[in-house]
Scaffold this active site. Sequence first.
Site, short mmCIF file in Angstrom:
data_model
loop_
_atom_site.label_atom_id
_atom_site.label_comp_id
_atom_site.label_asym_id
_atom_site.label_seq_id
_atom_site.Cartn_x
_atom_site.Cartn_y
_atom_site.Cartn_z
N GLU A 1 6.49 -0.71 -5.49
CA GLU A 1 5.59 -0.99 -6.19
C GLU A 1 4.30 -0.57 -5.28
O GLU A 1 4.10 -1.54 -4.32
CB GLU A 1 5.44 -2.09 -7.08
CG GLU A 1 4.48 -2.04 -8.05
CD GLU A 1 3.87 -3.29 -8.57
OE1 GLU A 1 3.00 -3.78 -7.85
OE2 GLU A 1 4.18 -3.86 -9.64
N SER B 1 0.85 -1.31 -0.12
CA SER B 1 0.08 0.06 -0.08
C SER B 1 1.02 1.19 -0.11
O SER B 1 1.96 1.13 0.20
CB SER B 1 -0.90 0.11 1.12
OG SER B 1 -0.16 0.30 2.37
N GLU C 1 -8.09 3.76 -4.94
CA GLU C 1 -8.00 2.35 -5.56
C GLU C 1 -9.13 1.53 -4.88
O GLU C 1 -9.19 1.49 -3.52
CB GLU C 1 -6.53 2.01 -5.20
CG GLU C 1 -6.18 0.49 -5.84
CD GLU C 1 -5.02 -0.12 -5.35
OE1 GLU C 1 -4.58 -0.77 -6.30
OE2 GLU C 1 -4.44 0.38 -4.42
N CYS D 1 -2.96 -5.04 -8.24
CA CYS D 1 -2.56 -3.60 -8.48
C CYS D 1 -2.81 -2.77 -9.88
O CYS D 1 -3.06 -1.80 -10.11
CB CYS D 1 -1.05 -3.32 -8.25
SG CYS D 1 -0.87 -3.57 -6.25
#
Length: 453
Positions: free
Chosen positions: A227, A206, A358, A261
């Site tokens: 990432e 996260s 997200e 993701c």
Amino acid sequence: MLIATNPSSGKIIAEYPTLNNTELHERIGDAFRAADQWQARSYEERGQVLRAVAAELRKQKDHLAKLMAMEMGKPIKEGGPEVEKAAGCAEYYAEHAAEHLSPQTLPSDASISYVCHPPLGTLLGILPWNAPLWLAFRYLAPALMAGNTCVMKHDPNVPACAIAIAKVFADAGAPANIVVNLPIDNEAIETAIRDPRIAAVSFTGSGNAGRIVAAVAGSEIKPTVLELGGSDPCIVLADADLETAADTATLSRMINAGQSCIAAKRIIVEDAVYDVFVEKLQSRMAKFTSGDPLLTDTDVGPIAREDLRQNLHRQVTESINAGAKCLLGGELSDAPGFFYPPTLLIDVTENMCAFKEETFGPVMVVIRAADVEEAVQLANETPYGLGAAVWTANAELATSIANRLEAGQVAINGIVKTDSRLPSGGVKASGYGRELGPHGIREFVNTKQIWVK
């Protein structure tokens, strides 16, 4: 104590002891002491080890897929291919590491000057739960082939997967402690990062956790690759192949119950084909079956944790209250487990929660764009910049749009995916640095200049 919970039932599977601080530093020391001998091996010798590990992964594929299904709810029909992908990553770097890290001769006032790429030493990989095998090997394979040893702090949701990964290396006959599992609580991560024997950190997870990791590592002057999250746009223009685009967008959104993701999270559709494309998406999403991830006909498993499911439902509910239309799903079930139904939200706008945040679950968000320019503007109107997709029959226009999109990777008329041969990573709040490809293996080496008179 690490507690593994089956998200299909909500029941505890097993509990695993964590390391205390003394044990934590001892395990890092094991990997540190293994580094000199591992670095001294040739690329070919390291490659032989990685190929043996790949073979062992395939040998244990059914077992590993079952572990993922039980610990984080990945459908068994997705788990097997994930293990194969991890094995392929090990084989790719076994084959190409020497090429990617070959010395580079550069002109200078020396008789010869060149750049070589020795390893940094011992690395710490902090890994997420959503792809326990693939994301581990995306970190491990290039780092090991570069000559580093690896400490692996896996997510608390998947302790048995972490143990199994370390066991794969042992069963394959790999040298002891080139990969060390570190079963610790998240609160102990800072201690691990600050251990002086850790040379660099790879983190996938996260944004909030990534900021903390980057700050701690930065205070120790240790390189990081991050990432983080993504809110990937998928632009569909009026001249696109709508049937294929609908198939691909739906698959991208629903893989791993939407817990990816690089899933297509915001479908941005040109006004001229908006209504017809929504119909195509709805008909496809309605066919997905939710259920026990251990059954081979299950398409969508549960959300990994109850708190994640509740947050997803909050995002859906707030978006509906703000004016989004829900054509499918959107309701919590009272049945056991952490399931969330495939959900289709349309007429989503920039002010809505499902656009701004997200959404990590099986929720497809569809947004209307008046034309190409508005589609690009909407795509970039996000703090994230991981992946993106463009669908159009106009190749020149597609390339132009791809160059304008603020993302680490763009797929034109295809699915956004990770590939061992190609670099993957993000910009903006999606992180920095790259995994995979020739760029990924160069993240954790010393780019050393040698000058000879």
